[in-house]
Design an enzyme around this catalytic site. Structure first.
Site, PDB file in Angstrom:
ATOM      1  N   GLY A  15       0.835  -1.203   0.000  1.00 44.44           N
ATOM      2  CA  GLY A  15       0.000   0.000   0.000  1.00 44.44           C
ATOM      3  C   GLY A  15       0.865   1.246   0.000  1.00 44.44           C
ATOM      4  O   GLY A  15       1.937   1.258   0.603  1.00 44.44           O
ATOM      5  N   GLY A 120       5.123  -7.448   3.755  1.00 44.54           N
ATOM      6  CA  GLY A 120       4.908  -8.280   2.562  1.00 44.54           C
ATOM      7  C   GLY A 120       6.045  -8.117   1.565  1.00 44.54           C
ATOM      8  O   GLY A 120       6.566  -9.107   1.021  1.00 44.54           O
ATOM      9  N   THR A 141       5.188   2.230   5.845  1.00 43.83           N
ATOM     10  CA  THR A 141       3.769   1.928   6.081  1.00 43.83           C
ATOM     11  C   THR A 141       3.187   2.934   7.068  1.00 43.83           C
ATOM     12  O   THR A 141       3.869   3.339   8.029  1.00 43.83           O
ATOM     13  CB  THR A 141       3.498   0.509   6.649  1.00 43.83           C
ATOM     14  OG1 THR A 141       2.139   0.459   7.095  1.00 43.83           O
ATOM     15  CG2 THR A 141       4.362   0.108   7.802  1.00 43.83           C
ATOM     16  N   ASP A 143       1.005   2.050   9.017  1.00 44.04           N
ATOM     17  CA  ASP A 143       0.616   1.236  10.174  1.00 44.04           C
ATOM     18  C   ASP A 143       1.696   1.202  11.264  1.00 44.04           C
ATOM     19  O   ASP A 143       1.408   0.856  12.409  1.00 44.04           O
ATOM     20  CB  ASP A 143       0.312  -0.208   9.744  1.00 44.04           C
ATOM     21  CG  ASP A 143      -0.745  -0.294   8.657  1.00 44.04           C
ATOM     22  OD1 ASP A 143      -1.547   0.647   8.544  1.00 44.04           O
ATOM     23  OD2 ASP A 143      -0.756  -1.297   7.911  1.00 44.04           O
ATOM     24  N   ARG A 187      -4.436  -1.873  10.300  1.00 39.57           N
ATOM     25  CA  ARG A 187      -4.469  -3.337  10.211  1.00 39.57           C
ATOM     26  C   ARG A 187      -4.498  -3.977  11.602  1.00 39.57           C
ATOM     27  O   ARG A 187      -5.319  -3.622  12.412  1.00 39.57           O
ATOM     28  CB  ARG A 187      -3.277  -3.826   9.385  1.00 39.57           C
ATOM     29  CG  ARG A 187      -3.719  -4.445   8.100  1.00 39.57           C
ATOM     30  CD  ARG A 187      -2.619  -4.943   7.218  1.00 39.57           C
ATOM     31  NE  ARG A 187      -1.267  -4.868   7.705  1.00 39.57           N
ATOM     32  CZ  ARG A 187      -0.294  -5.633   7.266  1.00 39.57           C
ATOM     33  NH1 ARG A 187      -0.534  -6.545   6.351  1.00 39.57           N
ATOM     34  NH2 ARG A 187       0.932  -5.500   7.714  1.00 39.57           N
ATOM     35  N   ARG A 282     -22.539   8.838  15.891  1.00 35.87           N
ATOM     36  CA  ARG A 282     -22.228   8.889  14.460  1.00 35.87           C
ATOM     37  C   ARG A 282     -20.836   8.279  14.268  1.00 35.87           C
ATOM     38  O   ARG A 282     -19.975   8.418  15.140  1.00 35.87           O
ATOM     39  CB  ARG A 282     -22.175  10.331  13.940  1.00 35.87           C
ATOM     40  CG  ARG A 282     -23.500  11.044  13.897  1.00 35.87           C
ATOM     41  CD  ARG A 282     -24.380  10.541  12.741  1.00 35.87           C
ATOM     42  NE  ARG A 282     -25.557  11.361  12.593  1.00 35.87           N
ATOM     43  CZ  ARG A 282     -26.691  11.223  13.291  1.00 35.87           C
ATOM     44  NH1 ARG A 282     -26.788  10.279  14.213  1.00 35.87           N
ATOM     45  NH2 ARG A 282     -27.713  12.035  13.079  1.00 35.87           N
ATOM     46  N   ARG A 291      -3.791   7.761   3.864  1.00 34.66           N
ATOM     47  CA  ARG A 291      -2.633   7.325   3.069  1.00 34.66           C
ATOM     48  C   ARG A 291      -2.238   8.349   2.026  1.00 34.66           C
ATOM     49  O   ARG A 291      -1.163   8.225   1.417  1.00 34.66           O
ATOM     50  CB  ARG A 291      -2.954   6.004   2.373  1.00 34.66           C
ATOM     51  CG  ARG A 291      -2.984   4.824   3.286  1.00 34.66           C
ATOM     52  CD  ARG A 291      -2.275   3.618   2.725  1.00 34.66           C
ATOM     53  NE  ARG A 291      -2.577   3.279   1.372  1.00 34.66           N
ATOM     54  CZ  ARG A 291      -3.209   2.168   0.976  1.00 34.66           C
ATOM     55  NH1 ARG A 291      -3.645   1.318   1.888  1.00 34.66           N
ATOM     56  NH2 ARG A 291      -3.390   1.900  -0.277  1.00 34.66           N
TER      57      ARG A 291
HETATM   58  O1  F6P Z   1      -1.186  -1.315   5.335  1.00 35.44           O
HETATM   59  C1  F6P Z   1      -1.704  -0.070   5.008  1.00 35.44           C
HETATM   60  C2  F6P Z   1      -3.210  -0.097   4.965  1.00 35.44           C
HETATM   61  O2  F6P Z   1      -3.678   1.199   4.667  1.00 35.44           O
HETATM   62  C3  F6P Z   1      -3.874  -0.606   6.233  1.00 35.44           C
HETATM   63  O3  F6P Z   1      -3.895   0.333   7.280  1.00 35.44           O
HETATM   64  C4  F6P Z   1      -5.233  -1.006   5.710  1.00 35.44           C
HETATM   65  O4  F6P Z   1      -5.794  -1.997   6.529  1.00 35.44           O
HETATM   66  C5  F6P Z   1      -4.919  -1.527   4.327  1.00 35.44           C
HETATM   67  O5  F6P Z   1      -3.659  -0.984   3.954  1.00 35.44           O
HETATM   68  C6  F6P Z   1      -5.945  -1.168   3.278  1.00 35.44           C
HETATM   69  O6  F6P Z   1      -5.611  -1.796   2.073  1.00 35.44           O
HETATM   70  P1  F6P Z   1      -6.251  -1.427   0.653  1.00 35.44           P
HETATM   71  O7  F6P Z   1      -5.541  -0.206   0.152  1.00 35.44           O
HETATM   72  O8  F6P Z   1      -6.002  -2.615  -0.182  1.00 35.44           O
HETATM   73  O9  F6P Z   1      -7.702  -1.135   0.890  1.00 35.44           O
END
Ligand code: F6P
Length: 369
Positions: A15, A120, A141, A143, A187, A282, A291
């Protein structure tokens, strides 16, 4: 200085996150300036190696991208030369294309690869190393869940977005006397929710490392309401789950190494809180907003430090290491120790204690005060 290395390839895998371009720029510029090493960009992560999509990177082609979000090379969180997915007659077939990748790397005359990515990407890098391809890794990342490094680049930018979003949610929560849940990526690790939750003064922070008790959360927001604080902000990590419950899966991506895509826990939990307390709730899912966009100055500096450190390893002909932040120092970790592992928040983390010490509810009975 050694000139033994003449030509390297660079790719971004997994990602995307803010700061990828800053690393590409730093690696390329310093390899060219300091070592006279030629750089080739590989498109869309490992797919570019399988599908023979590469382009030369010179000094000018990486100028002016420091502040740009995303990655100029493209990326993929499905690409894997050892398990390359192809659609055939409506079915997905997987093929090991790694031998073709090795031939292509030889054909291009690459002495090694710079692989910018997460667990990964490092797992695939390890397998390429085993096939004789030298690799230098750079940890990326939002994360912040890669083992062996204190911080990944991209994390600070995502924390900034999530904290700012919660600041905005705060004012409308106050006006309407609502319980506002904000779902934060990350994640299986709660770093992003915990950091941004603390930064935004969230009243409740829920992370995957601590299974929450709905009664504790309801009791907490109800008491706040009774005391005249008629709103609450709940920062909930996408991987959070109740005691005895399961994570909320939004979808499965069959061709992805980790097929699970989390999402939706805030909506479900918001309904549970409303049902139990009668307070209006809400939910906002921040999603990929976290991201995108420009990296923070912290991430630009970290990405540049990582990129230069990666170039220095290559200049010294040192391979199969990932650059890493250890305290204030950029060190290295063997790539073989990284792939497929997740760095989670420890149960006795000082940061969890910090949150609880200022009255934040972590979804379970108080442990420290
Ligand atoms: O690993 C980065 C991340 O943004 C995670 O926080 C999230 O769970 C995942 O990738 C989302 O993946 P995708 O872009 O495939 O929806």
């Amino acid at each position: 200085m050694t000139n033994r290395v003449k030509h390297v390839g660079i790719l971004t895998g997994g990602g995307d996150c803010p700061g990828l371009n800053a690393v590409i720029r730093a690696v390329t510029k310093s390899l060219i300036l300091r070592y006279g090493i030629k750089v080739t960009g590989i498109e869309d992560g490992f797919d570019g190696l399988v599908e023979r999509r590469t382009r030369p990177l010179d000094y000018d082609s990486v100028s002016g991208i420091l502040q740009a979000g995303g990655t100029m090379l493209g990326t993929s969180n499905k690409a894997n030369p050892f398990r390359h997915a192809v659609q055939k007659d409506g079915e997905i077939e997987y093929h090991d294309r790694s031998d073709e990748v090795i031939h292509y790397i030889e054909e291009l005359g690459l002495d090694g690869l710079v692989c910018i990515g997460g667990d990964g990407t490092m797992a695939i890098s390890k397998k390429l190393i085993e096939k004789g391809v030298p690799v230098v890794g750079v940890p990326k990342t939002i994360d912040n869940d890669i083992v062996g490094t204190d911080i990944t680049f991209g994390f600070d930018s995502a924390v900034t977005v999530a904290a700012e979003a919660m600041d905005r949610i705060h004012t409308t929560a106050q006006s309407h006397h609502r319980i506002m849940l904000v779902e934060i990526m990350g994640r299986y690790a709660g770093w992003l929710a915990l950091f941004s939750g603390i930064a935004a003064g969230a009243d409740v922070i829920l992370v995957p490392e601590i299974d929450y008790d709905l009664d504790v959360i309801c009791d907490y927001v109800h008491k706040r309401s009774q005391k005249g604080r008629r709103f609450s902000i709940v920062a909930v990590a996408e991987g959070a789950k109740s005691q005895g419950g399961e994570m909320t899966v939004q979808r499965r991506v069959e061709t992805s190494p980790d097929q699970v895509r989390l999402g939706g826990v805030a909506v479900k939990l918001g309904q549970d809180i409303e049902d139990q307390t009668g307070l209006e709730t809400r939910a906002t899912i921040l999603g990929h907003l976290q991201r995108g966009g420009t990296p923070t100055p912290f991430d630009r500096v970290l990405a540049t430090r990582y990129g230069v450190a990666a170039a220095e390893l290559i200049g010294d002909n040192k391979w199969n290491l990932m650059v890493a932040l250890h305290g204030d120092h950029i060190g290295t970790v063997a790539i073989e120790e990284i792939g497929g592992k997740v760095r989670k928040i420890e149960q006795d983390s000082a940061l969890l204690r910090t949150a609880e010490s200022v009255g934040t509810c972590l979804g379970i009975a108080l442990r420290y005060i």
